[in-house]
Design a protein around this motif. Sequence first.
Motif, short mmCIF file in Angstrom:
data_model
loop_
_atom_site.label_atom_id
_atom_site.label_comp_id
_atom_site.label_asym_id
_atom_site.label_seq_id
_atom_site.Cartn_x
_atom_site.Cartn_y
_atom_site.Cartn_z
N THR A 1 -17.44 0.07 3.19
CA THR A 1 -17.32 1.09 2.16
C THR A 1 -17.65 0.50 0.80
O THR A 1 -17.48 -0.69 0.55
CB THR A 1 -15.91 1.70 2.13
OG1 THR A 1 -14.94 0.63 2.06
CG2 THR A 1 -15.66 2.55 3.36
N VAL A 2 -18.11 1.38 -0.10
CA VAL A 2 -18.53 0.96 -1.44
C VAL A 2 -17.87 1.89 -2.46
O VAL A 2 -17.84 3.11 -2.28
CB VAL A 2 -20.06 1.03 -1.60
CG1 VAL A 2 -20.47 0.69 -3.03
CG2 VAL A 2 -20.74 0.09 -0.61
N PHE A 3 -17.35 1.29 -3.52
CA PHE A 3 -16.73 2.06 -4.59
C PHE A 3 -17.28 1.60 -5.94
O PHE A 3 -17.51 0.41 -6.15
CB PHE A 3 -15.20 1.87 -4.60
CG PHE A 3 -14.51 2.38 -3.37
CD1 PHE A 3 -14.01 3.67 -3.34
CD2 PHE A 3 -14.39 1.58 -2.24
CE1 PHE A 3 -13.37 4.15 -2.20
CE2 PHE A 3 -13.76 2.05 -1.11
CZ PHE A 3 -13.25 3.34 -1.08
N ARG A 4 -17.47 2.57 -6.83
CA ARG A 4 -17.79 2.24 -8.22
C ARG A 4 -16.89 3.09 -9.10
O ARG A 4 -16.88 4.33 -8.99
CB ARG A 4 -19.26 2.52 -8.53
CG ARG A 4 -19.60 2.03 -9.93
CD ARG A 4 -21.07 1.89 -10.22
NE ARG A 4 -21.20 1.36 -11.57
CZ ARG A 4 -22.28 1.44 -12.31
NH1 ARG A 4 -23.38 1.98 -11.81
NH2 ARG A 4 -22.29 0.95 -13.54
N GLU A 5 -16.13 2.41 -9.97
CA GLU A 5 -15.13 3.08 -10.82
C GLU A 5 -14.21 3.95 -9.95
O GLU A 5 -13.91 5.10 -10.30
CB GLU A 5 -15.81 3.93 -11.89
CG GLU A 5 -16.58 3.11 -12.91
CD GLU A 5 -17.20 3.97 -13.99
OE1 GLU A 5 -16.97 5.19 -13.96
OE2 GLU A 5 -17.91 3.43 -14.85
N ALA A 6 -13.79 3.41 -8.81
CA ALA A 6 -12.88 4.06 -7.87
C ALA A 6 -13.50 5.26 -7.16
O ALA A 6 -12.84 5.94 -6.38
CB ALA A 6 -11.59 4.50 -8.57
N GLN A 7 -14.79 5.53 -7.40
CA GLN A 7 -15.48 6.62 -6.71
C GLN A 7 -16.21 6.05 -5.49
O GLN A 7 -17.03 5.14 -5.61
CB GLN A 7 -16.49 7.27 -7.66
CG GLN A 7 -17.32 8.36 -7.00
CD GLN A 7 -18.31 8.98 -7.97
OE1 GLN A 7 -18.03 9.15 -9.15
NE2 GLN A 7 -19.49 9.34 -7.47
N GLU A 8 -15.92 6.61 -4.31
CA GLU A 8 -16.58 6.11 -3.10
C GLU A 8 -18.02 6.57 -3.06
O GLU A 8 -18.33 7.74 -3.35
CB GLU A 8 -15.85 6.58 -1.85
CG GLU A 8 -16.45 6.01 -0.57
CD GLU A 8 -15.65 6.31 0.68
OE1 GLU A 8 -16.08 5.88 1.77
OE2 GLU A 8 -14.61 6.99 0.57
N ILE A 9 -18.91 5.67 -2.66
CA ILE A 9 -20.34 5.95 -2.58
C ILE A 9 -20.78 5.76 -1.14
O ILE A 9 -20.60 4.68 -0.57
CB ILE A 9 -21.14 5.03 -3.52
CG1 ILE A 9 -20.71 5.26 -4.97
CG2 ILE A 9 -22.64 5.27 -3.36
CD1 ILE A 9 -21.25 4.25 -5.95
N LYS A 10 -21.35 6.79 -0.54
CA LYS A 10 -21.78 6.74 0.85
C LYS A 10 -23.16 6.10 0.95
O LYS A 10 -24.11 6.57 0.32
CB LYS A 10 -21.82 8.15 1.45
CG LYS A 10 -20.48 8.88 1.44
CD LYS A 10 -19.49 8.24 2.40
CE LYS A 10 -18.21 9.05 2.49
NZ LYS A 10 -17.22 8.44 3.41
N LEU A 11 -23.26 5.03 1.73
CA LEU A 11 -24.54 4.34 1.94
C LEU A 11 -24.87 4.28 3.42
O LEU A 11 -23.98 4.24 4.26
CB LEU A 11 -24.48 2.92 1.38
CG LEU A 11 -24.19 2.72 -0.10
CD1 LEU A 11 -24.21 1.24 -0.44
CD2 LEU A 11 -25.22 3.47 -0.96
N THR A 12 -26.17 4.27 3.72
CA THR A 12 -26.59 4.01 5.09
C THR A 12 -26.42 2.52 5.37
O THR A 12 -26.27 1.72 4.43
CB THR A 12 -28.07 4.39 5.29
OG1 THR A 12 -28.89 3.50 4.51
CG2 THR A 12 -28.33 5.83 4.88
N PRO A 13 -26.43 2.09 6.63
CA PRO A 13 -26.28 0.66 6.93
C PRO A 13 -27.30 -0.21 6.21
O PRO A 13 -26.97 -1.28 5.71
CB PRO A 13 -26.46 0.60 8.45
CG PRO A 13 -25.96 1.92 8.93
CD PRO A 13 -26.42 2.90 7.89
N LYS A 14 -28.56 0.23 6.14
CA LYS A 14 -29.58 -0.58 5.49
C LYS A 14 -29.37 -0.62 3.98
O LYS A 14 -29.56 -1.66 3.35
CB LYS A 14 -30.97 -0.05 5.83
CG LYS A 14 -32.10 -1.00 5.45
CD LYS A 14 -31.94 -2.37 6.09
CE LYS A 14 -32.08 -2.36 7.57
NZ LYS A 14 -31.99 -3.71 8.17
N GLU A 15 -28.96 0.50 3.39
CA GLU A 15 -28.66 0.51 1.96
C GLU A 15 -27.49 -0.43 1.67
O GLU A 15 -27.50 -1.15 0.67
CB GLU A 15 -28.32 1.93 1.50
CG GLU A 15 -29.51 2.87 1.50
CD GLU A 15 -29.11 4.32 1.35
OE1 GLU A 15 -30.00 5.17 1.19
OE2 GLU A 15 -27.89 4.62 1.39
#
Length: 229
Positions: free
Chosen positions: A145-159
């Motif tokens: 999982t990825v977060f920026r400023e506590a906002q979750e960002i959905k990425l594909t596996p390659k991203e």
Amino acid sequence: MEKILVIEDETRIAELIRKGLAEFGYEVTVAFDGEMGKRLIHNREFDLIITDVILPHINGFELCKLIRQHNPRIPVIMLTALGTTDDKLDGFDAGADDYMVKPFDLRELNARVAVLLKRKGKETTSAAGQELIYEDLRMDLNTKTVFREAQEIKLTPKEFNLLKYLVENAGKVVTRTEIAEKVWDTHFDTGTNFIDVYINYLRKKIDKDFSRKLIHTRPGMGFILKMEK
């Protein structure tokens, strides 16, 4: 002995792959359609999956998405006669780790299998309890999982893998060749624009809704992850 699942509806090709990989020391199971492959994935443990794109019942793109839901970390190689840039991007977006166009050399397939299995072992070892943090960006390597400023960002596996490489090299300019080798484990034809396409994908997700930008292009050199206003 590492276990590989091959999902291929052409019997002759499936048998060639099975025999070839068995000679390299792998235990190979073959499924001849997407539904059979799905059942095997849910009922048995595999170290790597090789799947065709055009399959009866469930196509390779949909099957790859199901694989990712079941096991986000298992390496997946797609085999197909579809060789355009858009086809390959669709494969990577579905969650594939690598993409080979038919016809292919079994020695090259074995080399790519070996690279992905080696990388899988390293990721399993290094991911335990680990996070990558840069400024207001946080990557959890366990949950992917990825977060920026506590906002979750959905990425594909390659991203996710591309962003991971950029974060690991934050503040350093990385070239397209470096990204191709480290993220895709291959050398792309210089005429393709895979890297730029994925950088643009990441920018839209990582930077678009934030005033401070992280991903920057250095013309003639490559890309850099650096907090700039």
